[in-house]
Motif scaffolding. Sequence first.
Motif, PDB file in Angstrom:
ATOM      1  N   GLY A  25      23.470   1.203  13.784  1.00  0.00           N
ATOM      2  CA  GLY A  25      24.031   2.199  12.878  1.00  0.00           C
ATOM      3  C   GLY A  25      24.640   1.600  11.629  1.00  0.00           C
ATOM      4  O   GLY A  25      25.269   0.543  11.664  1.00  0.00           O
ATOM      5  N   ALA A  26      24.451   2.305  10.520  1.00  0.00           N
ATOM      6  CA  ALA A  26      25.034   1.896   9.237  1.00  0.00           C
ATOM      7  C   ALA A  26      25.622   3.124   8.547  1.00  0.00           C
ATOM      8  O   ALA A  26      25.347   4.262   8.941  1.00  0.00           O
ATOM      9  N   GLY A  27      26.434   2.882   7.528  1.00  0.00           N
ATOM     10  CA  GLY A  27      27.076   3.980   6.821  1.00  0.00           C
ATOM     11  C   GLY A  27      26.921   3.901   5.315  1.00  0.00           C
ATOM     12  O   GLY A  27      26.793   2.813   4.738  1.00  0.00           O
ATOM     13  N   ILE A  28      26.924   5.084   4.705  1.00  0.00           N
ATOM     14  CA  ILE A  28      26.988   5.200   3.245  1.00  0.00           C
ATOM     15  C   ILE A  28      28.134   6.161   2.941  1.00  0.00           C
ATOM     16  O   ILE A  28      28.145   7.287   3.448  1.00  0.00           O
ATOM     17  N   ALA A  29      29.108   5.714   2.144  1.00  0.00           N
ATOM     18  CA  ALA A  29      30.227   6.568   1.748  1.00  0.00           C
ATOM     19  C   ALA A  29      30.179   6.768   0.239  1.00  0.00           C
ATOM     20  O   ALA A  29      30.165   5.797  -0.517  1.00  0.00           O
ATOM     21  N   VAL A  30      30.142   8.023  -0.188  1.00  0.00           N
ATOM     22  CA  VAL A  30      29.992   8.345  -1.607  1.00  0.00           C
ATOM     23  C   VAL A  30      31.267   9.012  -2.101  1.00  0.00           C
ATOM     24  O   VAL A  30      31.587  10.133  -1.692  1.00  0.00           O
ATOM     25  N   GLY A  31      32.002   8.311  -2.942  1.00  0.00           N
ATOM     26  CA  GLY A  31      33.251   8.851  -3.478  1.00  0.00           C
ATOM     27  C   GLY A  31      33.137   9.185  -4.959  1.00  0.00           C
ATOM     28  O   GLY A  31      32.364   8.557  -5.683  1.00  0.00           O
ATOM     29  N   GLY A  32      33.952  10.136  -5.390  1.00  0.00           N
ATOM     30  CA  GLY A  32      34.015  10.446  -6.813  1.00  0.00           C
ATOM     31  C   GLY A  32      34.758   9.381  -7.591  1.00  0.00           C
ATOM     32  O   GLY A  32      34.513   9.164  -8.779  1.00  0.00           O
ATOM     33  N   ASP A  33      35.681   8.708  -6.913  1.00  0.00           N
ATOM     34  CA  ASP A  33      36.432   7.600  -7.515  1.00  0.00           C
ATOM     35  C   ASP A  33      35.833   6.270  -7.081  1.00  0.00           C
ATOM     36  O   ASP A  33      35.252   6.166  -5.995  1.00  0.00           O
ATOM     37  N   ARG A  34      36.040   5.247  -7.906  1.00  0.00           N
ATOM     38  CA  ARG A  34      35.511   3.932  -7.542  1.00  0.00           C
ATOM     39  C   ARG A  34      36.183   3.405  -6.277  1.00  0.00           C
ATOM     40  O   ARG A  34      35.534   2.825  -5.416  1.00  0.00           O
ATOM     41  N   SER A  35      37.495   3.588  -6.212  1.00  0.00           N
ATOM     42  CA  SER A  35      38.229   3.186  -5.004  1.00  0.00           C
ATOM     43  C   SER A  35      38.828   4.429  -4.379  1.00  0.00           C
ATOM     44  O   SER A  35      40.034   4.614  -4.348  1.00  0.00           O
ATOM     45  N   GLY A  36      37.988   5.302  -3.911  1.00  0.00           N
ATOM     46  CA  GLY A  36      38.429   6.621  -3.443  1.00  0.00           C
ATOM     47  C   GLY A  36      38.567   6.734  -1.940  1.00  0.00           C
ATOM     48  O   GLY A  36      38.731   7.841  -1.424  1.00  0.00           O
ATOM     49  N   GLY A  37      38.451   5.595  -1.242  1.00  0.00           N
ATOM     50  CA  GLY A  37      38.536   5.642   0.219  1.00  0.00           C
ATOM     51  C   GLY A  37      37.202   5.389   0.894  1.00  0.00           C
ATOM     52  O   GLY A  37      37.034   5.679   2.081  1.00  0.00           O
ATOM     53  N   GLN A  38      36.266   4.811   0.154  1.00  0.00           N
ATOM     54  CA  GLN A  38      34.959   4.531   0.766  1.00  0.00           C
ATOM     55  C   GLN A  38      35.099   3.608   1.982  1.00  0.00           C
ATOM     56  O   GLN A  38      34.403   3.792   2.981  1.00  0.00           O
ATOM     57  N   GLU A  39      35.969   2.619   1.905  1.00  0.00           N
ATOM     58  CA  GLU A  39      36.026   1.648   3.010  1.00  0.00           C
ATOM     59  C   GLU A  39      36.616   2.237   4.292  1.00  0.00           C
ATOM     60  O   GLU A  39      36.038   2.058   5.369  1.00  0.00           O
ATOM     61  N   PRO A  40      37.760   2.946   4.246  1.00  0.00           N
ATOM     62  CA  PRO A  40      38.192   3.604   5.484  1.00  0.00           C
ATOM     63  C   PRO A  40      37.161   4.586   6.014  1.00  0.00           C
ATOM     64  O   PRO A  40      37.022   4.765   7.235  1.00  0.00           O
ATOM     65  N   THR A  41      36.432   5.206   5.112  1.00  0.00           N
ATOM     66  CA  THR A  41      35.382   6.141   5.535  1.00  0.00           C
ATOM     67  C   THR A  41      34.287   5.401   6.295  1.00  0.00           C
ATOM     68  O   THR A  41      33.828   5.838   7.360  1.00  0.00           O
ATOM     69  N   LEU A  42      33.880   4.249   5.755  1.00  0.00           N
ATOM     70  CA  LEU A  42      32.866   3.446   6.441  1.00  0.00           C
ATOM     71  C   LEU A  42      33.374   2.965   7.792  1.00  0.00           C
ATOM     72  O   LEU A  42      32.633   2.927   8.779  1.00  0.00           O
ATOM     73  N   ARG A  43      34.666   2.607   7.849  1.00  0.00           N
ATOM     74  CA  ARG A  43      35.215   2.153   9.134  1.00  0.00           C
ATOM     75  C   ARG A  43      35.165   3.268  10.185  1.00  0.00           C
ATOM     76  O   ARG A  43      34.911   3.012  11.355  1.00  0.00           O
ATOM     77  N   VAL A  52      33.163  11.186   0.427  1.00  0.00           N
ATOM     78  CA  VAL A  52      34.545  10.864   0.817  1.00  0.00           C
ATOM     79  C   VAL A  52      35.404  12.097   0.543  1.00  0.00           C
ATOM     80  O   VAL A  52      35.447  12.601  -0.574  1.00  0.00           O
ATOM     81  N   TYR A  53      36.045  12.595   1.575  1.00  0.00           N
ATOM     82  CA  TYR A  53      36.975  13.718   1.435  1.00  0.00           C
ATOM     83  C   TYR A  53      38.361  13.231   1.869  1.00  0.00           C
ATOM     84  O   TYR A  53      38.551  12.829   3.017  1.00  0.00           O
ATOM     85  N   GLN A  54      39.301  13.304   0.970  1.00  0.00           N
ATOM     86  CA  GLN A  54      40.681  12.866   1.264  1.00  0.00           C
ATOM     87  C   GLN A  54      40.687  11.472   1.888  1.00  0.00           C
ATOM     88  O   GLN A  54      41.407  11.192   2.840  1.00  0.00           O
ATOM     89  N   GLY A  55      39.873  10.609   1.327  1.00  0.00           N
ATOM     90  CA  GLY A  55      39.844   9.216   1.794  1.00  0.00           C
ATOM     91  C   GLY A  55      39.166   9.024   3.137  1.00  0.00           C
ATOM     92  O   GLY A  55      39.334   7.966   3.759  1.00  0.00           O
ATOM     93  N   GLN A  56      38.390  10.014   3.581  1.00  0.00           N
ATOM     94  CA  GLN A  56      37.796   9.928   4.920  1.00  0.00           C
ATOM     95  C   GLN A  56      36.418  10.595   4.947  1.00  0.00           C
ATOM     96  O   GLN A  56      35.944  11.094   3.933  1.00  0.00           O
ATOM     97  N   ILE A  57      35.806  10.576   6.144  1.00  0.00           N
ATOM     98  CA  ILE A  57      34.524  11.266   6.299  1.00  0.00           C
ATOM     99  C   ILE A  57      34.718  12.765   6.069  1.00  0.00           C
ATOM    100  O   ILE A  57      35.824  13.293   6.228  1.00  0.00           O
ATOM    101  N   SER A  58      33.633  13.435   5.714  1.00  0.00           N
ATOM    102  CA  SER A  58      33.710  14.887   5.514  1.00  0.00           C
ATOM    103  C   SER A  58      33.915  15.594   6.858  1.00  0.00           C
ATOM    104  O   SER A  58      33.567  15.066   7.925  1.00  0.00           O
ATOM    105  N   GLY A  59      34.451  16.798   6.795  1.00  0.00           N
ATOM    106  CA  GLY A  59      34.574  17.608   8.008  1.00  0.00           C
ATOM    107  C   GLY A  59      33.215  17.882   8.623  1.00  0.00           C
ATOM    108  O   GLY A  59      33.081  17.970   9.857  1.00  0.00           O
ATOM    109  N   GLN A  60      32.203  17.989   7.769  1.00  0.00           N
ATOM    110  CA  GLN A  60      30.851  18.231   8.282  1.00  0.00           C
ATOM    111  C   GLN A  60      30.419  17.077   9.193  1.00  0.00           C
ATOM    112  O   GLN A  60      29.838  17.294  10.258  1.00  0.00           O
TER     113      GLN A  60
END
Length: 206
Positions: free
Chosen positions: A122-140, A90-98
């Motif tokens: 298709g499925a997603g895995i979002a890995v954040g440094g924070d517990r609530s760091g934006g994983q869900e918007p990233t998955l969306r 998770v970068y800035q609450g979103q997917i990475s630029g990569q």
Amino acid sequence: MNDSPIRVLGVSASSRRKATDSAVRYALEYAAEKHGAAVEYFTAHRKTIGFCVHCDACVRKKQGCAFKDDMEELYPKMMWANAWILGTPVYQGQISGQLKAMLDRCRALVASHPQVLRDKVGAGIAVGGDRSGGQEPTLRSIQDFYIINEMLPVGGGAFGANLGAAVWSRDKGAAGVQADEEGLAAIRRVVDMLVRVTGLVAGAGP
Ligand SMILES: Cc1cc2nc3c(=O)[nH]c(=O)nc-3n(C[C@H](O)[C@H](O)[C@H](O)COP(=O)(O)O)c2cc1C
């Protein structure tokens, strides 16, 4: 390589071989060991993947992307697989630029073969440094890519992995992922769902 009807591609869209790499490889190992799936892996680690610059050469010529970089390794894996797991930090609450660069570059695939991604699951895995760091918007965002490209998005079901696997690394790399028991359980649920739906689509389900 086995001849399973379930062919899973796992992508780690981190430039490091740390948390996301660990989470995606965990998913692939589980898919292979529990479900007998054939698996392929791609990591952004030490890869060069340029932005789509909207030159439209792919639309005009229908011969793929004009840029020849490490997407050349990823494109065949994307086409081979009938089940994708896109993993991203998770970068800035979103997917990475990569990951964004990889997904934008898929326009070139679809330009030459309009239904090339249709009915892949298709499925997603979002890995954040924070517990609530934006994983869900990233998955969306990952799920939106699947919908846009006629793929079939899956999560892991209610009670644990609703939109996909939300993993909490505590910024501790692979060790943080391996200590996140709920995150690992979410990955297993997501893989179970991915394999089940892919089996249905492939006509190999129960
Ligand atoms: C540019 C940047 C932005 C980040 N933004 C977030 C964020 O919004 N939320 C979060 O939980 N973690 C954030 N992090 C932390 C990473 O998501 C976290 O450390 C992740 O586990 C890194 O995965 P990796 O080891 O696979 O690279 C950010 C890290 C970087 C480098």
